[in-house]
Design an enzyme around this catalytic site. Structure first.
Site, PDB file in Angstrom:
ATOM      1  N   TYR A  59      -5.276  -4.763  10.492  1.00  0.00           N
ATOM      2  CA  TYR A  59      -5.584  -5.441   9.220  1.00  0.00           C
ATOM      3  C   TYR A  59      -7.058  -5.806   9.178  1.00  0.00           C
ATOM      4  O   TYR A  59      -7.743  -5.858  10.196  1.00  0.00           O
ATOM      5  CB  TYR A  59      -4.665  -6.657   9.023  1.00  0.00           C
TER       6      TYR A  59
ATOM      7  N   GLY B 273       0.249  -5.080   1.916  1.00  0.00           N
ATOM      8  CA  GLY B 273      -0.913  -5.354   1.065  1.00  0.00           C
ATOM      9  C   GLY B 273      -0.542  -6.063  -0.216  1.00  0.00           C
ATOM     10  O   GLY B 273      -1.357  -6.746  -0.833  1.00  0.00           O
TER      11      GLY B 273
ATOM     12  N   HIS C  50       0.844  -1.192   0.000  1.00  0.00           N
ATOM     13  CA  HIS C  50       0.000   0.000   0.000  1.00  0.00           C
ATOM     14  C   HIS C  50       0.886   1.251   0.000  1.00  0.00           C
ATOM     15  O   HIS C  50       1.921   1.263   0.682  1.00  0.00           O
ATOM     16  CB  HIS C  50      -0.849  -0.033   1.274  1.00  0.00           C
TER      17      HIS C  50
HETATM   18  O1  YZS Z   1      11.877   8.619  -0.483  1.00  0.00           O
HETATM   19  P1  YZS Z   1      11.525   8.427  -1.945  1.00  0.00           P
HETATM   20  O2  YZS Z   1      10.578   9.456  -2.500  1.00  0.00           O
HETATM   21  O3  YZS Z   1      12.705   8.115  -2.815  1.00  0.00           O
HETATM   22  O4  YZS Z   1      10.638   7.081  -1.995  1.00  0.00           O
HETATM   23  C1  YZS Z   1      11.194   5.870  -1.517  1.00  0.00           C
HETATM   24  C2  YZS Z   1      10.198   5.276  -0.549  1.00  0.00           C
HETATM   25  O5  YZS Z   1       9.606   6.222   0.308  1.00  0.00           O
HETATM   26  C3  YZS Z   1       9.162   4.737  -1.504  1.00  0.00           C
HETATM   27  N1  YZS Z   1       8.361   3.679  -0.876  1.00  0.00           N
HETATM   28  C4  YZS Z   1       7.088   3.835  -0.492  1.00  0.00           C
HETATM   29  N2  YZS Z   1       6.264   4.899  -0.544  1.00  0.00           N
HETATM   30  C5  YZS Z   1       5.013   4.725  -0.057  1.00  0.00           C
HETATM   31  N3  YZS Z   1       4.549   3.558   0.452  1.00  0.00           N
HETATM   32  C6  YZS Z   1       5.358   2.472   0.519  1.00  0.00           C
HETATM   33  N4  YZS Z   1       4.872   1.314   0.990  1.00  0.00           N
HETATM   34  C7  YZS Z   1       6.698   2.597   0.047  1.00  0.00           C
HETATM   35  N5  YZS Z   1       7.760   1.747  -0.029  1.00  0.00           N
HETATM   36  C8  YZS Z   1       8.756   2.430  -0.592  1.00  0.00           C
HETATM   37  O6  YZS Z   1       9.900   4.208  -2.601  1.00  0.00           O
HETATM   38  C9  YZS Z   1      11.163   4.911  -2.701  1.00  0.00           C
HETATM   39  C10 YZS Z   1      12.288   3.913  -2.637  1.00  0.00           C
HETATM   40  O7  YZS Z   1      12.200   3.328  -1.359  1.00  0.00           O
HETATM   41  P2  YZS Z   1      13.524   2.911  -0.566  1.00  0.00           P
HETATM   42  O8  YZS Z   1      13.110   2.553   0.806  1.00  0.00           O
HETATM   43  O9  YZS Z   1      14.562   3.988  -0.734  1.00  0.00           O
HETATM   44  O10 YZS Z   1      13.986   1.618  -1.384  1.00  0.00           O
HETATM   45  P3  YZS Z   1      14.889   0.411  -0.863  1.00  0.00           P
HETATM   46  O11 YZS Z   1      15.986   0.939   0.022  1.00  0.00           O
HETATM   47  O12 YZS Z   1      15.234  -0.371  -2.078  1.00  0.00           O
HETATM   48  O13 YZS Z   1      13.930  -0.449   0.068  1.00  0.00           O
HETATM   49  C11 YZS Z   1      12.831  -1.119  -0.534  1.00  0.00           C
HETATM   50  C12 YZS Z   1      11.850  -1.515   0.592  1.00  0.00           C
HETATM   51  C13 YZS Z   1      10.581  -2.086  -0.049  1.00  0.00           C
HETATM   52  C14 YZS Z   1      12.524  -2.560   1.503  1.00  0.00           C
HETATM   53  C15 YZS Z   1      11.525  -0.245   1.406  1.00  0.00           C
HETATM   54  O14 YZS Z   1      11.101   0.760   0.486  1.00  0.00           O
HETATM   55  C16 YZS Z   1      10.418  -0.505   2.394  1.00  0.00           C
HETATM   56  O15 YZS Z   1      10.624  -1.127   3.443  1.00  0.00           O
HETATM   57  N6  YZS Z   1       9.214   0.004   2.050  1.00  0.00           N
HETATM   58  C17 YZS Z   1       8.031  -0.164   2.913  1.00  0.00           C
HETATM   59  C18 YZS Z   1       7.453  -1.541   2.763  1.00  0.00           C
HETATM   60  C19 YZS Z   1       6.223  -1.657   3.658  1.00  0.00           C
HETATM   61  O16 YZS Z   1       6.304  -1.628   4.877  1.00  0.00           O
HETATM   62  N7  YZS Z   1       5.088  -1.785   2.999  1.00  0.00           N
HETATM   63  C20 YZS Z   1       3.772  -1.988   3.702  1.00  0.00           C
HETATM   64  C21 YZS Z   1       2.843  -0.841   3.458  1.00  0.00           C
HETATM   65  N8  YZS Z   1       1.600  -1.106   4.219  1.00  0.00           N
HETATM   66  C22 YZS Z   1       0.631  -1.916   3.659  1.00  0.00           C
HETATM   67  O17 YZS Z   1       0.763  -2.421   2.566  1.00  0.00           O
HETATM   68  C23 YZS Z   1      -0.584  -2.159   4.459  1.00  0.00           C
HETATM   69  C24 YZS Z   1      -1.287  -0.873   4.823  1.00  0.00           C
HETATM   70  S1  YZS Z   1      -0.260  -3.082   5.904  1.00  0.00           S
HETATM   71  O18 YZS Z   1       0.864  -2.393   6.560  1.00  0.00           O
HETATM   72  O19 YZS Z   1      -1.452  -3.104   6.704  1.00  0.00           O
HETATM   73  O20 YZS Z   1       0.123  -4.397   5.411  1.00  0.00           O
END
Ligand code: YZS
Length: 259
Positions: free
Chosen positions: A138, A108, A64
Site C-alpha cells: 500500500y 482502494g 481497484h
Molecule cells: O468473474 P466475473 O467476470 O463475473 O467478475 C466477477 C469478479 O471477478 C468481479 N470483481 C472484480 N474484478 C476486478 N477487480 C475486483 N476488485 C473485483 N471484485 C469483483 O466482479 C464479478 C462479480 O464478482 P463475484 O466475486 O462473483 O461477486 P460476489 O460473489 O458477490 O462477491 C463480491 C465480493 C466483492 C465479495 C468479491 O467480488 C470480492 O471479494 N472481490 C474482491 C474484493 C477485493 O479484494 N478488492 C480489493 C482490490 N484491491 C485494491 O483495491 C487495492 C489494490 S489493495 O488490495 O491494495 O487495497
C-alpha cells in the site's frame, strides 16, 4: 455503457455507482467518469457531493480493478494511478463530500470512502483492507489516511488480517460518522447535506483544506521517503505480488512464499 449516474438537486450533487455486475470496481473507466462528473457538477451550484451505490447494493465497491493492477516491476499505486488520482481529487474538492455506504467496501474503495469528509452507513456496511490478501504494497498517503482516522493499532489490524470490519465496530473505530438503519440512510444523509448547503461555502471550503493540510503534515525526510519506496519496491517486484494477482484472477486462494 456508463458505470455511474450523476444528479444535481438543491445544490447537492450525487454520484451513484452503477456497475453492480462488476461490484462497482474502481476501474479506470469508473474513475474517469467520476472525475468528469465532478467537473461538470462544479459548473453548477454544488455545495455538497454525495457518493453512493444503488439502493439495496450488497457491495458499495469492490475496490481497484485487479485486472488493471500492473504486474511486477511497476508500482501498483503510483501517484498517477487512476484510483490514487480520484482520492486526491475528492480530498481537495473545496466542498464536503459525503460517502453514503450501503454494502461492503473493499481495498482502494475503503480509501475512497475515507477520502470523503463524512461517512454515513447502514448495518450492511463493512470495510475490508486487502493489500495483504493480494500482496500489494500500500502507499504512504493511503496508510496515513487509515492511521489518522482509526489510529495505529486498528489500522494495523485491518491491514494485517485483510478481514472485513462490520458496521458496528467500524463506527466504533471512527470509520463511520453515523450508523443508521437502512430505511433512514437516504433521509439522514440528505438532511445533513441540506444543512451543510445552508452554511458558508467559503468558510467550509477553507476549513476542509486546513484540516487536509494539518492531517497530512507529517515531516518525512527524503531519505526516509526513499527507504519507504525501496521497501514497497521489494513487494511489488516480488513473486508473491504476481501470485496474489494470479490467484485472484484464477479465483483461488493465493499461496505466498515470502519471496
Ligand atoms: O468473474 P466475473 O467476470 O463475473 O467478475 C466477477 C469478479 O471477478 C468481479 N470483481 C472484480 N474484478 C476486478 N477487480 C475486483 N476488485 C473485483 N471484485 C469483483 O466482479 C464479478 C462479480 O464478482 P463475484 O466475486 O462473483 O461477486 P460476489 O460473489 O458477490 O462477491 C463480491 C465480493 C466483492 C465479495 C468479491 O467480488 C470480492 O471479494 N472481490 C474482491 C474484493 C477485493 O479484494 N478488492 C480489493 C482490490 N484491491 C485494491 O483495491 C487495492 C489494490 S489493495 O488490495 O491494495 O487495497
Amino acid at each position: 455503457m456508463a458505470v455511474i449516474t450523476t444528479q444535481l438537486q438543491d445544490d447537492i450533487g450525487t454520484i451513484t455507482f452503477n456497475n453492480p455486475e462488476h461490484r462497482n470496481i474502481l476501474s479506470k473507466q469508473m474513475v474517469d467518469e467520476i472525475m468528469q462528473s465532478v467537473g461538470a457538477l462544479q459548473k453548477g451550484r454544488m455545495r455538497v457531493l454525495v457518493i453512493r451505490a444503488l439502493k439495496g447494493s450488497k457491495v458499495w465497491s469492490a475496490g481497484h480493478d485487479v485486472h488493471e493492477l500492473p504486474l511486477p516491476g511497476r508500482d501498483p499505486l503510483s501517484y498517477n494511478d487512476p484510483l490514487v488520482t480520484v482520492l486526491r481529487s475528492v480530498q481537495s474538492l473545496p466542498i464536503p463530500v459525503i460517502a453514503m455506504i450501503e454494502g461492503s467496501v473493499w481495498g482502494g474503495a475503503c480509501d475512497l470512502a475515507l477520502s470523503c469528509d463524512i461517512l454515513i452507513g447502514c448495518h450492511s456496511a463493512s470495510f475490508c483492507m486487502t493489500p495483504a490478501k493480494i500482496g500489494v504494497p500500500y502507499n504512504v498517503s493511503g496508510i496515513l489516511h487509515f492511521m489518522n482516522i482509526m489510529g495505529v493499532n486498528f489500522a494495523k489490524e485491518m491491514f494485517f488480517t485483510a478481514e472485513p470490519l462490520s458496521a458496528e465496530p467500524a463506527a466504533k473505530a471512527g470509520l463511520l460518522n453515523h450508523l443508521v438503519d437502512v430505511e433512514n440512510l437516504e433521509g439522514f444523509t440528505y438532511d445533513m447535506a441540506t444543512k451543510i448547503t445552508r452554511n458558508s461555502p467559503l468558510s467550509i471550503g477553507v476549513i476542509k483544506e486546513q484540516i487536509r493540510l494539518l492531517a497530512s503534515a507529517h515531516p518525512l525526510s527524503p531519505i526516509t521517503f526513499e527507504r519507504v519506496q525501496g521497501l514497497r519496491r521489494t513487494v511489488y517486484d516480488s513473486k508473491d505480488y504476481a501470485e496474489g494477482i494470479k490467484a485472484f484472477l484464477e479465483k483461488r486462494p493465493p499461496s505466498f512464499t515470502g519471496e
